[in-house]
Design a protein around this motif. Sequence first.
Motif, mmCIF file in Angstrom:
data_model
loop_
_atom_site.group_PDB
_atom_site.id
_atom_site.type_symbol
_atom_site.label_atom_id
_atom_site.label_comp_id
_atom_site.label_asym_id
_atom_site.label_seq_id
_atom_site.Cartn_x
_atom_site.Cartn_y
_atom_site.Cartn_z
ATOM 1 N N TRP A 33 0.835 -1.202 0.000
ATOM 2 C CA TRP A 33 0.000 0.000 0.000
ATOM 3 C C TRP A 33 0.867 1.248 0.000
ATOM 4 N N LYS A 35 0.030 5.867 -0.202
ATOM 5 C CA LYS A 35 -1.029 6.875 -0.085
ATOM 6 C C LYS A 35 -1.653 7.292 -1.412
ATOM 7 N N ASP A 68 0.907 0.882 7.721
ATOM 8 C CA ASP A 68 1.416 1.956 8.593
ATOM 9 C C ASP A 68 0.571 2.105 9.853
ATOM 10 N N LEU A 70 -2.629 1.798 10.324
ATOM 11 C CA LEU A 70 -4.014 2.267 10.175
ATOM 12 C C LEU A 70 -4.775 1.430 9.155
ATOM 13 N N ARG A 72 -6.657 0.887 6.001
ATOM 14 C CA ARG A 72 -6.633 1.616 4.723
ATOM 15 C C ARG A 72 -7.739 1.181 3.769
ATOM 16 N N TYR A 107 -17.416 1.340 8.122
ATOM 17 C CA TYR A 107 -16.446 2.290 7.577
ATOM 18 C C TYR A 107 -16.141 3.367 8.614
ATOM 19 N N PHE A 111 -12.219 2.877 9.248
ATOM 20 C CA PHE A 111 -11.350 3.489 8.229
ATOM 21 C C PHE A 111 -10.439 4.539 8.860
ATOM 22 N N GLU A 112 -9.148 4.424 8.568
ATOM 23 C CA GLU A 112 -8.097 5.316 9.085
ATOM 24 C C GLU A 112 -7.944 5.238 10.600
ATOM 25 N N GLN A 113 -8.453 4.161 11.196
ATOM 26 C CA GLN A 113 -8.311 3.939 12.637
ATOM 27 C C GLN A 113 -7.165 2.953 12.885
#
Length: 129
Positions: A33, A35, A68, A70, A72, A107, A111-113
């Motif tokens: 992955w 960004k 990383d 989180l 994604r 979500y 997501f992003e957690q």
Amino acid sequence: MSTTKYAVVTLGAREKLEGKRSPDPMGREFLGWDKNMTPEDTYRDNRGIWPFVVADVEACEYVLFVSDGLVRLIIKLTGTESGYLNPATGKNLRAFVGDIVTAGPVYDQWFEQPNPSPARYPLVRFVNT
């Protein structure tokens, strides 16, 4: 209160497969992955191939893809695919099949957690929440 079982896949940094596992059994050029990837790119490049027990995965409703530290990408699991041989070991590996989740309570929750099941290497783990 009901619980939901998730498969959690830990991804490394995006890398080109050329020379590492060529040809790739799924026809992919990249793994991992970064960004700049779309959800579709992340799904295509990372839904397989994994050494998991089918019964464990069938008990899951969602797969969380983590990089990383989180989450994604989230997919709602609809099944698995078999028939991918690991060229190094000859073992049959599988791929996740599902629909990309882009909205809704799951979500919003994930997501992003932070990764609910931290692992050092790209592994498939299972958590209940």
